[in-house]
Design an enzyme around this catalytic site. Structure first.
Site, PDB file in Angstrom:
ATOM      1  N   TYR A 256      -8.798 -50.883  68.782  1.00  0.00           N
ATOM      2  CA  TYR A 256      -8.809 -51.442  70.140  1.00  0.00           C
ATOM      3  C   TYR A 256      -8.308 -52.887  70.124  1.00  0.00           C
ATOM      4  CZ  TYR A 256     -12.339 -47.690  70.547  1.00  0.00           C
ATOM      5  OH  TYR A 256     -13.024 -46.512  70.480  1.00  0.00           O
TER       6      TYR A 256
ATOM      7  N   HIS B 143     -19.359 -46.947  58.589  1.00  0.00           N
ATOM      8  CA  HIS B 143     -18.731 -45.624  58.650  1.00  0.00           C
ATOM      9  C   HIS B 143     -19.200 -44.756  57.488  1.00  0.00           C
ATOM     10  CE1 HIS B 143     -15.066 -47.383  60.977  1.00  0.00           C
ATOM     11  NE2 HIS B 143     -15.997 -46.954  61.803  1.00  0.00           N
TER      12      HIS B 143
ATOM     13  N   THR C  49     -19.466 -29.900  80.721  1.00  0.00           N
ATOM     14  CA  THR C  49     -20.378 -30.318  81.786  1.00  0.00           C
ATOM     15  C   THR C  49     -21.412 -31.333  81.315  1.00  0.00           C
ATOM     16  OG1 THR C  49     -21.751 -28.376  81.330  1.00  0.00           O
ATOM     17  CG2 THR C  49     -20.098 -28.173  83.070  1.00  0.00           C
TER      18      THR C  49
ATOM     19  N   LYS D   9     -22.937 -35.024  79.993  1.00  0.00           N
ATOM     20  CA  LYS D   9     -22.823 -36.353  80.602  1.00  0.00           C
ATOM     21  C   LYS D   9     -21.637 -37.128  80.060  1.00  0.00           C
ATOM     22  CE  LYS D   9     -25.487 -40.616  81.316  1.00  0.00           C
ATOM     23  NZ  LYS D   9     -26.789 -41.301  81.068  1.00  0.00           N
TER      24      LYS D   9
ATOM     25  N   GLU E 114      -9.464 -49.403  55.535  1.00  0.00           N
ATOM     26  CA  GLU E 114     -10.701 -50.028  55.096  1.00  0.00           C
ATOM     27  C   GLU E 114     -11.079 -49.471  53.731  1.00  0.00           C
ATOM     28  OE1 GLU E 114     -13.134 -48.904  58.420  1.00  0.00           O
ATOM     29  OE2 GLU E 114     -13.907 -47.115  57.409  1.00  0.00           O
TER      30      GLU E 114
END
Length: 685
Positions: free
Chosen positions: A197, A290, A53, A55, A247
């Site tokens: 992506y 990272h 629940t 956001k 990486e």
């Protein structure tokens, strides 16, 4: 002798046993490896959300449902008998498993709660657990990995991961940008979200699409590594080709190279593999965004990883936008001549056949143990003092004239086994291949089986009988500090005397996430000497931005990038094209307009910067939000340097339109190479 050494560690209640509740779950001989099949998600996969629940979970679940993911409900503690998005909400994962029969869970809780949520999912035997949170404290993840090794039901993906997605099966468990995906033939396995992506978009533009995309994440200790992900897609009937995105940090890419060599030798028709490694131009001793993106003791750098993968038969490229076309040509039976392919490498003697992944490669940039600024490091005096405070019988003294007469003993992380380890060797062993040895031990049991006599033998101690007792006390003290203070890396330099070992120097590093995320060890972290750090880097840190100033008078291109992997690759690409980045800057995956404005402020304090190159690929970061941030920076900062903008991914068209309508002196491009070339051109004016 071993029994005597063991008694050294177990005579008193061990610190690693404190405050750690017992854990039990089903166990078979197959162990954790038996859970690889759980990565094969698809239209059949029933998904629940933990933190349902909230956001972020709500927004993600709504989009995933619309895309076709079979979400069957979720968990929010204290909530029962309710519905959210028309689906049931339950108070515990155990009840969700009993009533909803999920195949996977997506964990959308804050980092300080994530480890407990992962453990709850494992205990309930959810087959696939996907953790997207970044900056989960390191020792929390060590505990999780110790648990994972005891069971054969649950497989973990993440943390610090965009998740896992089946484009063929329309199943997303994570936050990947859905508009980029199309059902197809390429499996993508990546540490970096933004670079994955870019790869997705590239394979979509090439008409190949994607089958299964596994974001193993940029954490120090991922739940699923490259070899495991490769094994999961090896026999996948939907996968005809593989993209591998690595990486700096750890040896997972070296292990993947070994796996690929074996795969190519046994497969009748091996699937083509194209790869990319980010971080060729890393800043030695710094964490590049990272949590796991740094080259530690005796670890290979980016060039060594590229060499190993090339020798394993992987086609390596410079930029993820090249991957789609290269794979398309390979699947058509040809060999690509595209300029984006790494050929020749130019790495000199490093280009050689890798006979085993245990061989480590050194570069001139790695001739010391540099400071990691993303972790707290104590001074030598503070480190030695803390060691002696732990055991007053430990002796300290002045260092010898040369490192050749010293011994290196420490406690750190073995990324391959995902366990803590004892580190032993000589200070100069960090320059050699395979001489610095690691002795892993189970996090929850502690180092009860560490062979002190074997370590003494490896070090070549002259008087082993008297030195073993001293060595055992030092190791025990290092282990105590490691657990009690949530250390990341503890290194001590020792000298041998007639009677014992003497500590001549030490360098102790501690996990920043334990303090920043979980609020633990405040007193320890108050010892940080901020006055010795770069003011711009500190200012950026306060806004959640990772900013590192790069050396060189000719470093004139300021970079503003979202995502650590993409930021590293941007620095690498500028160098390849003849430019020099003045900084590494990762706005993070949740950048806002204000974050972009702050990034400009920090970048432009560097007087060398003649142009700012904004390279954004939208996932959680929306293209239109970035565009508004750029416009806001122009309006409020009175920018006088040109700005080159490349926005792709989520809401890219909206962002590009905002830039075009702004009337500001901005140079906007779709192509990365064109944008980078323009930035370099402007930097030379």
């Amino acid at each position: 002798m071993r029994q005597a050494v063991r008694s050294q560690f177990t005579a008193q209640r061990a610190p690693w046993a404190l405050h750690r509740r017992p854990f039990s779950t089903s166990y078979t001989r197959s162990g954790y490896a038996d859970t690889l099949r759980n990565l094969r998600i698809g239209s059949h996969t029933r998904v629940i959300f933990q933190g349902f629940t909230g956001k972020q979970a709500t927004a993600n679940a709504r989009d995933s449902l619309a895309w076709g993911t079979k979400i069957v409900g979720g968990v929010t503690p204290g909530r029962s008998g309710e519905q959210h998005l028309g689906l049931p909400v339950l108070p515990t994962v155990r009840q969700a498993v009993e009533q909803l029969k999920p195949d996977a869970t997506a964990i959308y809780v804050a980092a300080h709660q994530a480890a407990a949520a992962i453990e709850e999912a494992i205990e309930a035997e959810v087959p696939l657990v996907v953790a997207v949170a970044e900056h989960i404290p390191l020792h929390d993840m060590l505990r999780i990995h110790s648990i994972l090794k005891t069971q054969s039901k649950s497989r973990l993906v993440g943390p610090n991961s965009p998740g896992i997605i089946s484009a063929v099966g329309k199943c997303r468990i994570g936050f990947q940008p859905l508009p980029c995906f199309s059902p197809g033939r390429v499996a993508i396995i990546a540490k970096s979200g933004t670079l994955s992506y870019e790869t997705v978009a590239s394979t979509t533009r090439a008409g190949l699409g994607q089958s299964l995309c596994i974001g193993i994440g940029g954490d120090i200790l991922p739940g699923t590594d490259f070899c495991e992900a490769l094994a999961a897609v090896e026999h996948d009937p939907d996968t005809d080709a593989i993209a591998l995105i690595g990486e700096i940090g750890g040896i997972a890419e070296m292990e993947a190279a070994s796996w690929i060599r074996e795969y190519r030798s046994r497969a009748v028709s091996p699937k083509p593999i194209v790869g990319l490694i980010a971080g060729i131009h890393e800043v030695p001793g710094r964490v590049m965004g990272h949590a796991g993106a740094f080259t530690a003791l005796d670890e290979p750098d980016a060039k060594a990883k590229i060499t190993a993968l090339v020798n394993a038969g992987v086609t390596m490229v410079h930029h993820p936008s090249d991957i789609g076309e290269v794979l398309r040509e390979k699947l058509q039976g040809g060999s690509s001549s595209r300029q984006g392919i790494l050929s020749g490498l130019g790495f000199g003697s490093q280009r050689r056949q890798m006979s085993t992944v245990s061989r480590r490669h050194r570069t001139s940039a790695q001739r010391a143990v540099p400071q990691q600024k993303r972790h707290l490091y104590l001074s030598t005096a503070q480190s030695v003092g803390l060691l002696i405070e732990t055991d007053r019988t430990i002796r300290s003294g002045s260092p010898a004239a040369t490192a050749n007469s010293q011994y290196l003993v420490g406690v750190g992380i073995d990324r391959s086994s995902r366990m803590p380890c004892i580190i032993a060797g000589h200070p100069l062993d960090v320059l050699s291949e395979g001489h610095l040895k690691r002795f892993p031990f189970d996090f929850q049991r502690g180092p009860v089986d560490i062979p002190a006599e074997q370590i003494a033998s490896h070090l070549g101690l002259r008087n082993q009988q008297t030195a073993i007792d001293s060595l055992s006390r030092i190791i025990k003290s290092l282990v105590t500090i490691f657990y009690e203070k949530e250390a990341f890396l503890l290194i001590s330099h020792l000298m041998e005397t007639d009677k014992s070992l003497t500590v001549v120097s030490a360098r102790f590093g501690f996990d920043d996430a334990a303090f920043r995320i979980a609020g633990r060890h405040q007193q320890l972290h108050e010892m940080r000497d901020a006055a010795a750090e770069d003011p711009s880097e500190l200012e950026a840190e306060q806004s959640g931005i990772v900013y590192l100033k790069l050396a060189g008078d000719d470093a004139t291109v300021g970079t503003l990038v979202n995502g650590a992997g993409l930021a590293m690759n941007t620095v690498d690409a500028l160098a390849r094209l003849g430019g020099r980045a003045a900084n590494f800057l990762d706005t993070g995956g949740k950048a806002t307009s204000e974050t972009v404005k702050k990034s400009f402020e920090v970048i432009l304090r560097d007087e060398r910067v003649r142009v700012v190159f904004v390279n954004i690929f939208g996932g959680l970061t929306l293209g239109d939000m970035i565009a508004r941030g750029i416009i806001l920076a122009f309006e409020e900062l009175s920018l006088t340097v040109p700005v080159v903008v490349r926005i792709r991914g989520t809401n890219e068209r909206e962002g590009q339109q905002l830039i075009a309508r702004s009337g500001l002196p901005l140079f906007a491009f779709d192509s990365f190479d064109e944008a980078a070339a323009k930035a370099i051109e402007l930097s030379r004016r």
